[in-house]
Write an enzyme that holds these catalytic residues in place. Structure first.
Site, short mmCIF file in Angstrom:
data_model
loop_
_atom_site.label_atom_id
_atom_site.label_comp_id
_atom_site.label_asym_id
_atom_site.label_seq_id
_atom_site.Cartn_x
_atom_site.Cartn_y
_atom_site.Cartn_z
N GLU A 15 -10.05 -1.38 4.98
CA GLU A 15 -10.74 -1.09 6.22
C GLU A 15 -12.03 -1.92 6.33
OE1 GLU A 15 -9.13 0.43 8.33
OE2 GLU A 15 -8.60 2.51 7.89
N HIS A 36 -8.12 -4.76 9.80
CA HIS A 36 -7.79 -4.47 8.41
C HIS A 36 -6.45 -5.10 8.02
CE1 HIS A 36 -5.60 -0.82 10.09
NE2 HIS A 36 -4.73 -1.24 9.19
N ASP A 42 -8.52 -3.04 14.06
CA ASP A 42 -9.90 -3.26 13.62
C ASP A 42 -10.00 -4.40 12.61
OD1 ASP A 42 -8.75 -2.14 11.38
OD2 ASP A 42 -10.03 -0.37 11.33
N ASP A 82 0.83 -1.20 0.00
CA ASP A 82 0.00 0.00 0.00
C ASP A 82 0.86 1.25 0.00
OD1 ASP A 82 0.89 -0.25 2.69
OD2 ASP A 82 -0.99 -1.20 3.26
#
Length: 260
Positions: free
Chosen positions: A143, A138, A136, A67
């Site tokens: 996300e 991801h 979370d 990324d």
């Protein structure tokens, strides 16, 4: 999904490096998927050590970053291209032209995303993808709510992710709101996925994606469908797993020939 629980990040890095070294020696032209963040750093340190001390060569290998932030200027210290170079590729003998990353500063980001997908395909696909996992759930910057079929694209970061990453910047105000990330579909195309998680703050996310339902709210849970996913955890990250004792028993009694 194979879950391996080890005492510390040192043992995790050693085992992950063993898998990567075996791949490189078997296939010198291997394509590695390179993640940033804190979790992979001990792996990169161990691979750099093996290059310097044992002659492990990456000269024919390729690397594709997972990324990149959108909007950071070229050469920015926290650009993931720069992080990958600093933490890994500049410490081994991989050719600079063989290291690729999504272009978060392209004039046409959508075209750049498709171009990145094309580049991965042209290289023969990713042989081994290194991953971390967010608090979370991801992976990459996919996300919660990300499509399991998604490809490389632009994404908006949750504020929790921006807060988690603020430690790398002078303040949260400097953390970009947008990123370019490989999609979950792109990650799932990798032949082997190697996910590393350490620390008690990752325990809930680990429990959710390893033992919870496969659901878009926890992006990493898609790895339950991967034919060759390995999850390397320290004791703290594994502390919420219901089947932790079973995972330990399975690994302790694993045949030596099986490898990761």
């Amino acid at each position: 999904m194979e879950v391996v629980i080890l005492p510390s990040s040192k043992e995790i890095a050693g085992l992950a490096a063993d898998a990567i070294e075996a791949l490189i020696r078997r296939k010198p032209t291997a394509v590695l998927g390179l993640a940033t963040g804190s979790s992979p750093l001990p792996i990169y340190d161990e691979l750099a050590r093996r290059h310097a001390e044992d002659g492990l060569s990456f000269a024919q290998a390729h690397g594709f970053a997972l990324d990149e932030y959108v909007g950071l200027p070229a050469g920015h210290h926290e650009s993931y291209r720069e992080v990958i170079r600093r933490e890994f590729t500049n410490r081994v003998d991989i050719a600079a032209g063989n290291v690729h990353g999504p272009d978060g500063s392209a004039k046409d980001v959508l075209a750049a995303c498709q171009g990145y997908e094309d580049d991965i395909k042209a290289a023969g696909g990713v042989d081994l993808q290194i991953l971390g996992v967010g608090t979370d759930g991801h992976i990459g910057f996919n996300e919660p709510g990300s499509s399991f079929a998604s490809r490389t694209r632009i994404k908006t970061l949750l504020e929790q992710t921006r807060r988690d990453n603020a430690r790398f910047f002078d303040s949260i105000d400097q953390v970009p709101h947008h990123v370019v990330t490989q999609g979950l579909g792109t990650i799932m195309d990798a032949r082997h996925v190697l996910l590393v998680a350490t620390g008690a703050h990752k325990a809930q996310a680990v429990r959710d994606f390893v033992e919870g339902p496969v659901a878009a709210i926890c992006a990493a849970s898609v790895l339950q469908f991967h034919p060759h996913a390995t999850v390397l955890l320290d004791e703290a990250a594994a502390s919420a797993l219901q089947l932790a004792d079973f995972y330990r028993h399975t690994y302790d009694n694993k045949p030596n020939w099986q490898g990761l």
